[in-house]
Enzyme design. Structure first.
Site, PDB file in Angstrom:
ATOM      1  N   CYS A   1      23.576 -19.638  62.434  1.00  0.00           N
ATOM      2  CA  CYS A   1      22.390 -19.883  61.594  1.00  0.00           C
ATOM      3  C   CYS A   1      22.774 -20.707  60.378  1.00  0.00           C
ATOM      4  O   CYS A   1      21.985 -21.509  59.898  1.00  0.00           O
ATOM      5  CB  CYS A   1      21.765 -18.562  61.171  1.00  0.00           C
ATOM      6  SG  CYS A   1      22.929 -17.451  60.376  1.00  0.00           S
TER       7      CYS A   1
ATOM      8  N   GLU B   1      16.328 -12.166  58.609  1.00  0.00           N
ATOM      9  CA  GLU B   1      17.354 -13.222  58.522  1.00  0.00           C
ATOM     10  C   GLU B   1      17.087 -14.176  59.675  1.00  0.00           C
ATOM     11  O   GLU B   1      17.425 -13.871  60.819  1.00  0.00           O
ATOM     12  CB  GLU B   1      18.757 -12.617  58.674  1.00  0.00           C
ATOM     13  CG  GLU B   1      19.147 -11.645  57.582  1.00  0.00           C
ATOM     14  CD  GLU B   1      19.498 -12.324  56.274  1.00  0.00           C
ATOM     15  OE1 GLU B   1      19.436 -13.574  56.218  1.00  0.00           O
ATOM     16  OE2 GLU B   1      19.808 -11.620  55.309  1.00  0.00           O
TER      17      GLU B   1
HETATM   18  P1  NAP Z   1      16.017 -14.577  69.162  1.00  0.00           P
HETATM   19  O1  NAP Z   1      15.618 -15.101  70.475  1.00  0.00           O
HETATM   20  O2  NAP Z   1      15.018 -14.503  68.090  1.00  0.00           O
HETATM   21  O3  NAP Z   1      16.590 -13.108  69.448  1.00  0.00           O
HETATM   22  C1  NAP Z   1      17.045 -12.275  68.403  1.00  0.00           C
HETATM   23  C2  NAP Z   1      16.643 -10.844  68.712  1.00  0.00           C
HETATM   24  O4  NAP Z   1      15.232 -10.750  68.631  1.00  0.00           O
HETATM   25  C3  NAP Z   1      17.031 -10.395  70.111  1.00  0.00           C
HETATM   26  O5  NAP Z   1      17.386  -9.026  70.072  1.00  0.00           O
HETATM   27  C4  NAP Z   1      15.759 -10.615  70.896  1.00  0.00           C
HETATM   28  O6  NAP Z   1      15.660  -9.777  72.002  1.00  0.00           O
HETATM   29  C5  NAP Z   1      14.705 -10.280  69.867  1.00  0.00           C
HETATM   30  N1  NAP Z   1      13.439 -10.966  70.100  1.00  0.00           N
HETATM   31  C6  NAP Z   1      13.238 -12.169  70.665  1.00  0.00           C
HETATM   32  N2  NAP Z   1      11.934 -12.480  70.658  1.00  0.00           N
HETATM   33  C7  NAP Z   1      11.293 -11.454  70.061  1.00  0.00           C
HETATM   34  C8  NAP Z   1       9.935 -11.172  69.769  1.00  0.00           C
HETATM   35  N3  NAP Z   1       8.973 -12.029  70.040  1.00  0.00           N
HETATM   36  N4  NAP Z   1       9.650 -10.008  69.154  1.00  0.00           N
HETATM   37  C9  NAP Z   1      10.619  -9.133  68.844  1.00  0.00           C
HETATM   38  N5  NAP Z   1      11.929  -9.348  69.106  1.00  0.00           N
HETATM   39  C10 NAP Z   1      12.263 -10.488  69.704  1.00  0.00           C
HETATM   40  O7  NAP Z   1      17.244 -15.323  68.550  1.00  0.00           O
HETATM   41  P2  NAP Z   1      18.619 -15.676  69.264  1.00  0.00           P
HETATM   42  O8  NAP Z   1      18.372 -16.776  70.209  1.00  0.00           O
HETATM   43  O9  NAP Z   1      19.263 -14.428  69.776  1.00  0.00           O
HETATM   44  O10 NAP Z   1      19.473 -16.149  68.004  1.00  0.00           O
HETATM   45  C11 NAP Z   1      19.365 -17.424  67.502  1.00  0.00           C
HETATM   46  C12 NAP Z   1      18.467 -17.472  66.292  1.00  0.00           C
HETATM   47  O11 NAP Z   1      18.871 -16.501  65.336  1.00  0.00           O
HETATM   48  C13 NAP Z   1      18.593 -18.798  65.581  1.00  0.00           C
HETATM   49  O12 NAP Z   1      17.340 -19.212  65.123  1.00  0.00           O
HETATM   50  C14 NAP Z   1      19.513 -18.464  64.411  1.00  0.00           C
HETATM   51  O13 NAP Z   1      19.437 -19.367  63.350  1.00  0.00           O
HETATM   52  C15 NAP Z   1      19.058 -17.111  64.067  1.00  0.00           C
HETATM   53  N6  NAP Z   1      20.079 -16.402  63.291  1.00  0.00           N
HETATM   54  C16 NAP Z   1      19.875 -16.159  61.972  1.00  0.00           C
HETATM   55  C17 NAP Z   1      20.859 -15.539  61.214  1.00  0.00           C
HETATM   56  C18 NAP Z   1      20.683 -15.267  59.752  1.00  0.00           C
HETATM   57  O14 NAP Z   1      21.483 -14.522  59.198  1.00  0.00           O
HETATM   58  N7  NAP Z   1      19.700 -15.809  59.072  1.00  0.00           N
HETATM   59  C19 NAP Z   1      22.054 -15.181  61.828  1.00  0.00           C
HETATM   60  C20 NAP Z   1      22.224 -15.445  63.178  1.00  0.00           C
HETATM   61  C21 NAP Z   1      21.223 -16.054  63.904  1.00  0.00           C
HETATM   62  P3  NAP Z   1      15.921 -10.328  73.504  1.00  0.00           P
HETATM   63  O15 NAP Z   1      17.317 -10.801  73.540  1.00  0.00           O
HETATM   64  O16 NAP Z   1      15.667  -9.138  74.334  1.00  0.00           O
HETATM   65  O17 NAP Z   1      14.928 -11.444  73.710  1.00  0.00           O
END
Ligand code: NAP
Length: 470
Positions: free
Chosen positions: A265, A231
Site C-alpha cells: 500500500c 487502512e
Molecule cells: P481487498 O480485496 O480489499 O481484501 C482485503 C480484505 O477485505 C480481505 O480479507 C477480503 O476478503 C476483504 N474484502 C474484500 N472485499 C470486501 C467487501 N466488499 N466487504 C468486506 N470485506 C471485503 O484487498 P487486497 O487485494 O487483499 O489488498 C490490496 C489492497 O489493500 C490494496 O488496495 C492495498 O493498497 C491495500 N492495503 C492497504 C494497507 C494500508 O495499511 N493502508 C496495507 C496493505 C494493503 P476476501 O479475501 O475473502 O475477499
C-alpha cells in the site's frame, strides 16, 4: 472467493478450507466474549509476558512461517523472513510500552471541583480485523499486538488466499499463553462480515484492504454503530527535485516500487520528477527496473516474484494496456510472460495523462508511472492529484523545500529523502480515500480503547446538588 492456498508461481490449488457454519461462527463469537471477560481482568505485566512469548515463538519459527507466506502469496523468502522478524519486534515494542501508552491522563481536578480527575483508557472488547494478503503476518500483528496488550480480543477475518497464515496466527497467541478466545481466526468469506458486525458481542472493526472493501465495511459498521479504523489503498507520489541526489533517488525508487513484488500500500507508485533532473533520473531508474531479476520467490537470486492472485495480475496488465492504448509509452517491461503462474515484469510507463486509469488509480504490481514537472507547485498539484493520501516521498536537499513538502503533501505519511516504511514507533495511516484512524505508536493502541472520564470528589461540592448537567 473460496478459502484456499493457491501457489502463485503455478496457479496450482494446494489446499482448500471449509468456511465456518453459522453454529461454528456463533461458538467463536461466544469464545471471544468469554476471552474478553478473562483478558480484561489480567494486568499489563501478565499480558506483556505472553506477548513476549509470542515474539519468541515468531523468532524461533521464522523460517517455516516465512516459507508458508511465500508459498501462499509469492513474496520473496528473504522479505518474508524480514517480515517475521519485524513482527516479533512489534510484539516486544507493545509488551514494553503498552502500560505507559495507556496510563491515566491527569486532568485539572481543581478546575472541575474534584479531588482527583483523569481520563482512563479501557479496552472495548472483541474487535473484528479484516486483513489483506500482502503482508499476511505483519498486517495482522500490527493490529493484534496493541489490541491484545490493551486487553481487547481479536477476531481475524483474513484474506481468502492466506488461510494457512491465518491458522498459524490463530494458534500463536494461545500457544504464547493468552486465554482461549483472546485471538481467533474466523474462516469466513467477506459475505459473513455484516453478520459479525451486527453481533452485539463485537464492538469495533478494523480493515486493511482496498477502497471498495473499506466502503463496504464502513457502511456495515455504520449501520450497527461500531467504530472502524480503515487502512486502504494508495497511489503514493515520489517527487524528485533538482537538489536531490538523483542516483540515490533512482536506487531507492526501484526498491520503493518493487518491494513485495510491487504489492505494498505504501509502495511509491507515481514518480514525479523535475525537468532539470528528469532525463538523469529516468535513465538510472529504467536501467535499475529492467535489471531486476524476476523468478522463483524462494531463490536468493530473485528480486521480484509473481503477483499474489490471477485477478491482481490481470488488473495490472489491464491498467498498463489502457494507458498504452491512450498514448502512454512503456520504457521497460510491460509484457507479461506466457507461462503458468501470475507474473508481471517490472515496468516503467511515461507520458501518462488524465483519462488513463493509471493516472488516477492505484497500481498494485511492479509498475511505475513517470511524470515530468517544471516547478514545485506543479509537483505538489500532481502529488496531491489523486483521491488517495497514504504515504508520500520527496527528494530534495533544500531544507526550506523539505519543510514545504512536509506541510503541503496531503498524505498521512511524509518521508523526505527516503522511502515510506512503517515502524512501531511512528503513527501509520492515511487521509482521504486511503482511510482514517491510526495504527502503530501510542496512537494505534488507543484506537480500540474507550477513554473514560473519571471525577472523584468528597461528596460535598461539584457534580450533585445544583451542578449544571446536560
Ligand atoms: P481487498 O480485496 O480489499 O481484501 C482485503 C480484505 O477485505 C480481505 O480479507 C477480503 O476478503 C476483504 N474484502 C474484500 N472485499 C470486501 C467487501 N466488499 N466487504 C468486506 N470485506 C471485503 O484487498 P487486497 O487485494 O487483499 O489488498 C490490496 C489492497 O489493500 C490494496 O488496495 C492495498 O493498497 C491495500 N492495503 C492497504 C494497507 C494500508 O495499511 N493502508 C496495507 C496493505 C494493503 P476476501 O479475501 O475473502 O475477499
Amino acid at each position: 472467493m473460496s478459502i484456499a492456498t493457491i501457489d502463485p508461481t503455478s496457479g496450482q490449488v494446494l489446499k482448500t478450507f471449509d468456511e465456518l457454519t453459522d453454529e461454528q461462527l456463533d461458538a467463536a463469537l461466544a469464545r471471544a466474549a468469554d476471552g474478553f471477560a478473562r483478558l480484561r481482568t489480567t494486568g499489563f505485566d501478565e499480558r506483556a509476558r505472553w506477548m513476549s512469548a509470542a515474539a519468541d515463538l515468531l523468532d524461533a519459527e521464522r523460517d517455516d512461517v516465512a516459507r508458508m507466506m511465500t508459498t501462499e502469496m509469492g513474496k520473496t523468502y528473504a522479505s518474508a523472513k524480514a517480515e517475521v522478524t519485524k513482527c516479533a519486534a512489534a510484539c516486544r515494542y507493545y509488551a514494553r510500552h503498552a502500560e505507559s501508552f495507556l496510563a491515566d491522563e491527569p486532568a485539572d481536578a481543581a478546575a472541575v471541583g474534584a479531588i482527583r480527575a483523569y481520563g482512563r483508557y479501557q479496552p472495548m472488547g472483541p474487535v473484528l480485523a479484516v486483513m489483506p494478503w500482502n503482508f499476511p503476518l505483519w498486517q495482522v500483528i500490527r493490529f493484534a499486538a496493541p489490541a491484545l496488550m490493551a486487553g481487547n480480543v481479536g477476531l481475524l477475518k483474513h484474506a481468502s488466499n492466506v488461510p494457512q497464515t491465518a491458522l498459524y496466527l490463530d494458534e500463536l497467541f494461545r500457544r504464547a499463553g493468552f486465554p482461549v478466545g483472546a485471538f481467533q481466526a474466523l474462516m469466513i468469506g467477506s459475505s459473513a462480515i455484516d453478520r459479525v458486525l451486527a453481533d452485539p458481542r463485537v464492538r469495533a472493526a478494523t480493515l486493511t484492504g482496498s477502497e471498495g472493501a473499506g466502503r463496504s465495511i464502513a457502511a456495515s459498521a455504520g449501520r450497527h454503530l461500531k467504530k472502524t479504523v480503515l487502512e486502504l489503498g494508495g497511489s503514493d507520489p515520489f517527487v524528485v527535485m533538482p537538489s536531490a541526489d538523483v542516483q540515490r533517488a533512482a536506487e531507492v525508487a526501484t526498491v520503493a516500487r518493487c518491494q513485495n513484488n510491487g504489492q505494498s500500500c505504501i509502495a511509491a507508485k507515481r514518480f514525479i520528477v523535475h525537468a532539470d533532473v528528469y532525463d538523469a533520473f529516468a535513465e538510472a531508474f529504467v536501467a535499475r527496473m529492467a535489471a531486476l531479476r524476476v523468478g522463483d520467490p524462494m531463490s536468493e537470486e530473485t528480486d521480484v516474484g509473481p503477483l499474489a492472485t490471477e485477478r491482481g495480475r490481470d488488473e495490472v496488465a489491464e491498467q498498463v494496456r489502457d494507458a498504452v492504448d491512450r498514448g502512454a509509452r512503456v520504457l521497460c517491461g510491460g509484457d507479461p510472460p506466457e507461462r503458468a503462474g501470475w507474473w508481471y515484469p517490472p515496468t516503467v510507463v511515461a507520458d501518462l495523462a488524465p483519462g488513463m486509469r493509471m493516472y488516477a488509480e492505484e497500481v498494485f504490481g511492479p509498475v511505475a508511472g513517470l511524470y515530468r514537472v517544471s516547478s514545485y507547485d506543479e509537483a505538489i498539484a500532481l502529488a496531491n492529484g489523486t483521491n488517495y493520501g497514504l504515504g508520500s516521498n520527496a527528494w530534495t536537499r533544500d531544507p526550506a523545500e523539505q519543510e514545504r513538502f512536509v506541510t503541503d503533501l496531503d498524505a498521512g505519511l511524509v518521508f523526505i529523502n527516503g522511502m515510506t516504511t512503517s515502524y512501531p514507533e511512528l503513527p501509520f495511516g492515511g487521509v482521504r480515500n486511503s482511510g482514517y484512524g491510526r495504527e502503530l505508536s501510542a496512537h494505534g493502541i488507543r484506537e480500540f480503547c474507550t477513554l473514560k472520564a473519571v471525577w472523584v470528589g468528597e461528596g460535598v461540592a461539584g457534580p450533585g446538588a445544583g451542578a449544571h448537567s446536560e
